[in-house]
Design a protein around this motif. Sequence first.
Motif, mmCIF file in Angstrom:
data_model
loop_
_atom_site.group_PDB
_atom_site.id
_atom_site.type_symbol
_atom_site.label_atom_id
_atom_site.label_comp_id
_atom_site.label_asym_id
_atom_site.label_seq_id
_atom_site.Cartn_x
_atom_site.Cartn_y
_atom_site.Cartn_z
ATOM 1 N N THR A 1 -30.236 -6.011 -22.595
ATOM 2 C CA THR A 1 -29.209 -6.010 -23.941
ATOM 3 C C THR A 1 -29.138 -5.537 -25.517
ATOM 4 O O THR A 1 -27.632 -5.054 -26.061
ATOM 5 C CB THR A 1 -29.004 -8.050 -24.491
ATOM 6 N N ASN A 2 -29.844 -4.369 -25.564
ATOM 7 C CA ASN A 2 -30.873 -3.916 -26.559
ATOM 8 C C ASN A 2 -31.904 -3.307 -26.372
ATOM 9 O O ASN A 2 -32.503 -3.712 -26.107
ATOM 10 C CB ASN A 2 -29.977 -4.931 -27.855
ATOM 11 N N ASN A 3 -32.121 -2.178 -26.924
ATOM 12 C CA ASN A 3 -33.435 -1.573 -27.316
ATOM 13 C C ASN A 3 -33.057 0.110 -28.397
ATOM 14 O O ASN A 3 -32.385 -0.142 -28.425
ATOM 15 C CB ASN A 3 -33.904 -1.369 -25.792
ATOM 16 N N PRO A 4 -34.242 -0.675 -28.790
ATOM 17 C CA PRO A 4 -34.584 0.307 -29.851
ATOM 18 C C PRO A 4 -33.978 1.704 -30.045
ATOM 19 O O PRO A 4 -33.141 1.993 -30.195
ATOM 20 C CB PRO A 4 -35.371 0.787 -30.507
ATOM 21 N N THR A 5 -35.010 2.150 -28.732
ATOM 22 C CA THR A 5 -34.103 3.689 -28.564
ATOM 23 C C THR A 5 -32.792 3.862 -28.108
ATOM 24 O O THR A 5 -31.902 5.041 -28.641
ATOM 25 C CB THR A 5 -35.322 3.918 -27.964
ATOM 26 N N ARG A 6 -32.083 3.213 -26.909
ATOM 27 C CA ARG A 6 -30.365 3.273 -26.498
ATOM 28 C C ARG A 6 -30.055 2.687 -27.930
ATOM 29 O O ARG A 6 -28.970 3.953 -27.894
ATOM 30 C CB ARG A 6 -30.847 2.131 -25.643
ATOM 31 N N ALA A 7 -30.409 2.286 -28.567
ATOM 32 C CA ALA A 7 -29.003 2.298 -29.477
ATOM 33 C C ALA A 7 -29.330 2.620 -30.688
ATOM 34 O O ALA A 7 -29.027 3.252 -31.560
ATOM 35 C CB ALA A 7 -29.944 0.888 -31.128
ATOM 36 N N THR A 8 -30.186 3.676 -30.631
ATOM 37 C CA THR A 8 -30.245 5.409 -31.592
ATOM 38 C C THR A 8 -29.369 5.711 -30.730
ATOM 39 O O THR A 8 -28.747 6.631 -31.754
ATOM 40 C CB THR A 8 -31.676 5.785 -31.800
ATOM 41 N N LEU A 9 -29.524 6.212 -29.596
ATOM 42 C CA LEU A 9 -28.462 7.633 -29.084
ATOM 43 C C LEU A 9 -27.425 6.860 -29.262
ATOM 44 O O LEU A 9 -26.264 7.764 -28.924
ATOM 45 C CB LEU A 9 -28.977 7.259 -27.432
ATOM 46 N N GLU A 10 -27.204 5.308 -29.033
ATOM 47 C CA GLU A 10 -25.539 4.316 -29.085
ATOM 48 C C GLU A 10 -24.964 5.098 -30.460
ATOM 49 O O GLU A 10 -24.233 5.166 -30.488
ATOM 50 C CB GLU A 10 -25.145 2.943 -28.183
ATOM 51 N N GLN A 11 -25.995 4.854 -31.592
ATOM 52 C CA GLN A 11 -25.511 4.915 -32.135
ATOM 53 C C GLN A 11 -25.157 6.475 -32.873
ATOM 54 O O GLN A 11 -23.962 6.668 -33.621
ATOM 55 C CB GLN A 11 -26.362 4.609 -33.819
ATOM 56 N N LEU A 12 -25.876 7.590 -32.474
ATOM 57 C CA LEU A 12 -26.180 9.444 -32.760
ATOM 58 C C LEU A 12 -24.071 9.106 -31.870
ATOM 59 O O LEU A 12 -23.716 9.824 -32.858
ATOM 60 C CB LEU A 12 -26.724 9.196 -31.735
ATOM 61 N N ILE A 13 -24.046 9.103 -31.132
ATOM 62 C CA ILE A 13 -22.458 9.338 -29.669
ATOM 63 C C ILE A 13 -21.543 8.989 -30.985
ATOM 64 O O ILE A 13 -20.658 9.483 -30.614
ATOM 65 C CB ILE A 13 -22.690 9.256 -28.574
ATOM 66 N N ALA A 14 -21.832 7.177 -31.489
ATOM 67 C CA ALA A 14 -20.766 7.160 -31.960
ATOM 68 C C ALA A 14 -19.952 7.899 -33.678
ATOM 69 O O ALA A 14 -18.836 8.324 -33.724
ATOM 70 C CB ALA A 14 -20.304 5.297 -32.769
ATOM 71 N N THR A 15 -21.082 7.786 -34.279
ATOM 72 C CA THR A 15 -21.239 8.903 -35.182
ATOM 73 C C THR A 15 -20.586 10.481 -34.920
ATOM 74 O O THR A 15 -19.710 10.525 -35.641
ATOM 75 C CB THR A 15 -22.717 9.704 -35.435
ATOM 76 N N LEU A 16 -21.039 11.403 -33.805
ATOM 77 C CA LEU A 16 -20.556 12.004 -33.558
ATOM 78 C C LEU A 16 -19.226 12.422 -33.193
ATOM 79 O O LEU A 16 -18.088 13.438 -32.893
ATOM 80 C CB LEU A 16 -21.424 12.743 -32.272
ATOM 81 N N GLU A 17 -18.671 11.386 -32.035
ATOM 82 C CA GLU A 17 -17.200 11.342 -31.709
ATOM 83 C C GLU A 17 -16.025 10.358 -32.725
ATOM 84 O O GLU A 17 -15.061 10.175 -32.441
ATOM 85 C CB GLU A 17 -17.531 11.269 -30.867
ATOM 86 N N GLY A 18 -16.987 10.109 -33.764
ATOM 87 C CA GLY A 18 -16.268 9.076 -34.824
ATOM 88 C C GLY A 18 -16.023 7.605 -34.838
ATOM 89 O O GLY A 18 -14.671 7.878 -34.944
ATOM 90 N N GLY A 19 -16.609 6.935 -33.747
ATOM 91 C CA GLY A 19 -16.170 5.909 -32.968
ATOM 92 C C GLY A 19 -16.537 4.868 -34.100
ATOM 93 O O GLY A 19 -17.822 5.404 -34.653
ATOM 94 N N SER A 20 -16.683 3.885 -33.879
ATOM 95 C CA SER A 20 -16.919 2.357 -34.436
ATOM 96 C C SER A 20 -18.655 1.967 -33.689
ATOM 97 O O SER A 20 -19.190 1.284 -34.367
ATOM 98 C CB SER A 20 -16.194 1.357 -34.198
ATOM 99 N N SER A 21 -18.029 2.076 -32.263
ATOM 100 C CA SER A 21 -19.598 1.907 -31.368
ATOM 101 C C SER A 21 -19.542 3.069 -30.036
ATOM 102 O O SER A 21 -18.640 2.943 -29.979
ATOM 103 C CB SER A 21 -19.177 0.352 -30.601
ATOM 104 N N GLY A 22 -20.977 2.828 -29.342
ATOM 105 C CA GLY A 22 -21.328 3.754 -29.026
ATOM 106 C C GLY A 22 -22.079 3.031 -27.910
ATOM 107 O O GLY A 22 -23.052 2.040 -27.899
#
Length: 389
Positions: free
Chosen positions: A46-67
């Motif tokens: 469901t969620n993992n802190p390491t994966r969550a960091t990556l998901e937030q990172l790609i959302a930020t770089l692409e200018g999206g709401s969620s990764g």
Amino acid sequence: MKEQTKILHSIPVDELTGAISTPIYQTSTFVQEAPGLHRGYDYSRTNNPTRATLEQLIATLEGGSSGFAFASGLAAIDAVVKLLNAGDEILAVDDIYGGAFRLFTHIYQKFGIRVNYTDTTNTEQVAKAITPKTKLIWIETPTNPTLKISDIRAIAAIAKTHNILLCVDNTFASPAAQKPLELGADIVVHSATKYLAGHSDVIAGLVVTKNDDLGAQIKFIQNASGAILGPFDSWLTIRGIETLSLRIVQHSNNAQAVAEFLQTQGLVRNVYYPGLRSHPNHAVAKQQQKYFGGIVSFDLQADQKATATQLVKATRYFQLAESLGGVKSLVCLPSEMTHKSIPAAIRHQSGVTDSLVRLSVGLEDPEDLIQDLERALRIAAGRSIPVRS
């Protein structure tokens, strides 16, 4: 904030320890204070802190709401297709990645999702190909492997007129060179195996959504289907992204030099690289891409597969292998490798000839790469190759 600064400072320092490198939370489950009461994490699918960091990172770089991070690029594509229902149709780019073609045609077609293929570089053709059942437009730009460029902004306008989702596979460009969501796309997918991770040491896929509603749907699909990226592979991808913008610049510079060299070679019929003024979509690429990327494709005179096979076996620095986007240069023959699952007639129609060679231009010195190709071309030709005037 400039791109490289944004990348590095979008990766947070660990709040618990102050670690500047993202910790790898290699755990399947998390202890709860009471049933259903936890610190934001209960189970790593469901969620993992390491994966969550990556998901937030790609959302930020692409200018999206969620990764969202998946176990492979195809798992990411699969999650997007699961937004559709039986009877819906996808309008897809004709020069499509072989794995996506296989997934669309051999998996989802039997579940009642039809795929229509068209040349998405022609926006009038895109508009004409839409039917009342079209629910998703799927484009790669640049495409794999003939580097066609589709006008994202123009196609997004068409999609919105018909209330259709637009998904852009941004693997070849990466957010360092192109931001499809800013141009009007609804969803971006990546094979993070390629330029994002960047070192040929991980298999990963990413999805970024433009709004929270789509994000909630993809999150449900990710958790329900379970094709998540593990914490160590998430960490490898984060580490790769830290140098993304620096690598993309050098990949692009090297690829430009290689493409210009190939244009002078008599054995070469066509060179496909959007950075060349001769590329039919150069103007569009220049408008929507910051850099032209590290992939160069070319085919040979008389479309000789045997000659092309000899060529790809003769290179030294360009290693013969599937995949792309790593720091070391790779070469492949798509008709026999990455695109073999696509019927020959369909391949040829989209420009993937039997002698088409795809180069993933790495970070070696460009002079060495050019010498390597020059030598391989001479071996393949069995003679001295005339230089074009």
